[in-house]
Design a protein around this motif. Structure first.
Motif, mmCIF file in Angstrom:
data_model
loop_
_atom_site.group_PDB
_atom_site.id
_atom_site.type_symbol
_atom_site.label_atom_id
_atom_site.label_comp_id
_atom_site.label_asym_id
_atom_site.label_seq_id
_atom_site.Cartn_x
_atom_site.Cartn_y
_atom_site.Cartn_z
ATOM 1 N N VAL A 25 -9.581 -21.648 9.486
ATOM 2 C CA VAL A 25 -9.416 -22.023 8.080
ATOM 3 C C VAL A 25 -8.249 -22.982 7.880
ATOM 4 C CG1 VAL A 25 -8.868 -21.151 5.776
ATOM 5 C CG2 VAL A 25 -10.463 -19.893 7.241
ATOM 6 N N TYR A 26 -7.138 -22.723 8.566
ATOM 7 C CA TYR A 26 -5.929 -23.512 8.338
ATOM 8 C C TYR A 26 -5.704 -24.596 9.394
ATOM 9 C CZ TYR A 26 -4.994 -19.887 4.919
ATOM 10 O OH TYR A 26 -5.096 -19.025 3.850
ATOM 11 N N ARG A 27 -6.720 -24.781 10.273
ATOM 12 C CA ARG A 27 -6.669 -25.840 11.280
ATOM 13 C C ARG A 27 -5.386 -25.796 12.111
ATOM 14 N NH1 ARG A 27 -11.115 -25.813 9.604
ATOM 15 N NH2 ARG A 27 -12.418 -27.576 8.978
ATOM 16 N N THR A 28 -5.078 -24.603 12.578
ATOM 17 C CA THR A 28 -3.897 -24.425 13.410
ATOM 18 C C THR A 28 -4.307 -23.856 14.758
ATOM 19 O OG1 THR A 28 -1.661 -23.476 13.483
ATOM 20 C CG2 THR A 28 -3.419 -22.071 12.609
ATOM 21 N N ARG A 29 -3.351 -23.781 15.650
ATOM 22 C CA ARG A 29 -3.649 -23.318 17.010
ATOM 23 C C ARG A 29 -4.071 -21.847 17.002
ATOM 24 N NH1 ARG A 29 -0.352 -20.753 20.831
ATOM 25 N NH2 ARG A 29 1.378 -20.919 19.366
ATOM 26 N N LEU A 30 -5.127 -21.545 17.760
ATOM 27 C CA LEU A 30 -5.550 -20.151 17.907
ATOM 28 C C LEU A 30 -4.504 -19.412 18.731
ATOM 29 C CD1 LEU A 30 -7.677 -17.895 17.569
ATOM 30 C CD2 LEU A 30 -8.732 -18.725 19.694
ATOM 31 N N TYR A 31 -3.964 -18.356 18.164
ATOM 32 C CA TYR A 31 -2.913 -17.610 18.855
ATOM 33 C C TYR A 31 -3.571 -16.580 19.781
ATOM 34 C CZ TYR A 31 1.790 -15.800 19.509
ATOM 35 O OH TYR A 31 3.003 -15.437 20.047
ATOM 36 N N ARG A 32 -3.918 -17.032 20.970
ATOM 37 C CA ARG A 32 -4.667 -16.208 21.916
ATOM 38 C C ARG A 32 -3.948 -14.931 22.351
ATOM 39 N NH1 ARG A 32 -9.064 -19.164 23.516
ATOM 40 N NH2 ARG A 32 -8.935 -21.402 23.099
ATOM 41 N N PRO A 33 -2.608 -14.946 22.472
ATOM 42 C CA PRO A 33 -1.950 -13.684 22.871
ATOM 43 C C PRO A 33 -2.272 -12.502 21.958
ATOM 44 C CG PRO A 33 -0.413 -15.504 23.096
ATOM 45 C CD PRO A 33 -1.635 -16.059 22.421
ATOM 46 N N MET A 34 -2.501 -12.772 20.658
ATOM 47 C CA MET A 34 -2.849 -11.689 19.754
ATOM 48 C C MET A 34 -4.214 -11.099 20.106
ATOM 49 S SD MET A 34 -1.608 -12.826 15.949
ATOM 50 C CE MET A 34 0.135 -12.909 15.513
ATOM 51 N N LEU A 35 -5.178 -11.958 20.393
ATOM 52 C CA LEU A 35 -6.510 -11.476 20.774
ATOM 53 C C LEU A 35 -6.445 -10.716 22.095
ATOM 54 C CD1 LEU A 35 -8.702 -14.593 19.891
ATOM 55 C CD2 LEU A 35 -8.419 -12.489 18.577
ATOM 56 N N TRP A 36 -5.642 -11.220 23.016
ATOM 57 C CA TRP A 36 -5.459 -10.552 24.296
ATOM 58 C C TRP A 36 -4.830 -9.173 24.099
ATOM 59 C CZ3 TRP A 36 -6.979 -10.005 28.983
ATOM 60 C CH2 TRP A 36 -6.149 -9.501 29.983
ATOM 61 N N ASN A 37 -3.852 -9.084 23.211
ATOM 62 C CA ASN A 37 -3.202 -7.797 22.953
ATOM 63 C C ASN A 37 -4.147 -6.809 22.286
ATOM 64 O OD1 ASN A 37 -0.749 -8.519 24.068
ATOM 65 N ND2 ASN A 37 0.124 -9.232 22.135
ATOM 66 N N ILE A 38 -5.052 -7.302 21.451
ATOM 67 C CA ILE A 38 -6.046 -6.416 20.832
ATOM 68 C C ILE A 38 -6.960 -5.836 21.907
ATOM 69 C CG2 ILE A 38 -8.056 -6.330 19.306
ATOM 70 C CD1 ILE A 38 -6.654 -8.409 17.543
ATOM 71 N N MET A 39 -7.397 -6.668 22.845
ATOM 72 C CA MET A 39 -8.253 -6.184 23.936
ATOM 73 C C MET A 39 -7.514 -5.174 24.805
ATOM 74 S SD MET A 39 -10.525 -9.489 25.131
ATOM 75 C CE MET A 39 -9.138 -10.607 25.332
ATOM 76 N N LEU A 40 -6.255 -5.466 25.123
ATOM 77 C CA LEU A 40 -5.459 -4.534 25.918
ATOM 78 C C LEU A 40 -5.239 -3.225 25.165
ATOM 79 C CD1 LEU A 40 -2.707 -6.814 27.521
ATOM 80 C CD2 LEU A 40 -4.666 -5.752 28.659
ATOM 81 N N SER A 41 -5.132 -3.331 23.847
ATOM 82 C CA SER A 41 -4.911 -2.145 23.029
ATOM 83 C C SER A 41 -6.111 -1.197 23.075
ATOM 84 C CB SER A 41 -4.635 -2.563 21.581
ATOM 85 O OG SER A 41 -4.377 -1.447 20.768
ATOM 86 N N ALA A 42 -7.308 -1.773 23.211
ATOM 87 C CA ALA A 42 -8.525 -0.959 23.248
ATOM 88 C C ALA A 42 -8.849 -0.455 24.657
ATOM 89 C CB ALA A 42 -9.700 -1.760 22.704
ATOM 90 N N LEU A 43 -8.233 -1.034 25.677
ATOM 91 C CA LEU A 43 -8.566 -0.690 27.064
ATOM 92 C C LEU A 43 -8.292 0.778 27.428
ATOM 93 C CD1 LEU A 43 -9.569 -1.597 29.818
ATOM 94 C CD2 LEU A 43 -7.258 -2.388 30.345
ATOM 95 N N PRO A 44 -7.160 1.371 27.008
ATOM 96 C CA PRO A 44 -6.905 2.769 27.416
ATOM 97 C C PRO A 44 -7.992 3.742 27.003
ATOM 98 C CG PRO A 44 -4.905 1.771 26.555
ATOM 99 C CD PRO A 44 -6.014 0.800 26.293
#
Length: 235
Positions: A25-44
């Motif tokens: 929406v805001y044409r800014t860089r996708l902050y991939r570390p947040m998505l990675w942290n969400i995946m890691l959060s669900a892994l346990p």
């Protein structure tokens, strides 16, 4: 109990959606570390699911093998568990840059969503772990949640979660760094040799453990009470 799992899943999807929409929406860089942290959060929780399958599937076939597999998965789960709550530390707004086109209100709800998904993921993980514990030790009695041993184990796990969050945020350590134990230990020793770091770690660990513990008891206690009342109704 089912609604707790559904709510956790929805909250994770919502947080991830906000991260993706922020870039689109805001044409800014996708902050991939947040998505990675969400995946890691669900892994346990996936590791706990494997432990449950092993426990149910192998317990009647080979009790020793079942407990061996559950123990290995349990250690892996404990190492990965701080990743579930690590999303709380996103509240520092470290992803924002000067002149960021994204409105502050959007990033506020984004990081709060990330933080709350981390809290709920941690609560779900610990709750499922206590369920497995009650199955193994007390034949799945809901009252076992409030036994002294269970509460002590809960406190220890939450303190380890707080410690893991500190090591991840300030030493930039990851769960898989245990593959290099010598370097890991050396980095930890070097950090705590600096004056004030041990006290800061103690304060961080205790504060976060109490925070998650209070929320855990607030959310889980009504569920356990409902389970106990259901047990009584069946007798």
């Amino acid at each position: 109990m089912l609604f707790l799992f559904i709510g956790a899943a929805i909250l994770n999807v919502y947080a991830a959606t906000l991260v993706i929409l922020r870039a689109a929406v805001y044409r800014t860089r996708l902050y991939r570390p947040m998505l990675w942290n969400i995946m890691l959060s669900a892994l346990p929780i996936l590791l706990l699911a494997l432990a449950f399958i092993a426990l149910v599937g192998l317990l009647l076939v080979n009790r020793l093998l079942a407990f061996a597999i559950v123990t290995i998965l349990g250690v892996a789960w404990l190492l990965m568990l701080p990743n579930a709550s690590y999303l709380i530390t996103e509240l520092n707004q470290s992803h924002r840059a000067e002149g960021d086109p994204v409105p502050l209100w959007y990033d506020i709800i984004l990081v709060i969503s990330l933080a709350m998904s981390g809290v709920i993921n941690t609560i779900v993980n610990v709750f499922v772990a206590q369920l497995l514990y009650s199955v193994v030790m007390f034949d799945d009695r809901a009252v076992s949640f409030f036994r002294p041993r269970s509460m002590i184990a809960l406190a220890v796990v939450l303190l380890l979660v707080g410690l893991g969050m500190y090591l991840g945020r300030y030493l930039r350590l990851n769960s898989w760094d245990v593959r290099h134990p010598t370097a890991l230990v050396q980095k930890v020793i070097t950090h705590f040799r600096e004056r004030g770091n041990a006290l800061a770690c103690f304060g961080f660990t205790l504060t976060y453990a109490l925070f998650i513990g209070i929320l855990y008891l607030t959310i889980v206690t009504p569920i356990v009470v409902g389970m106990y009342e259901l047990e009584l109704a069946r007798q």
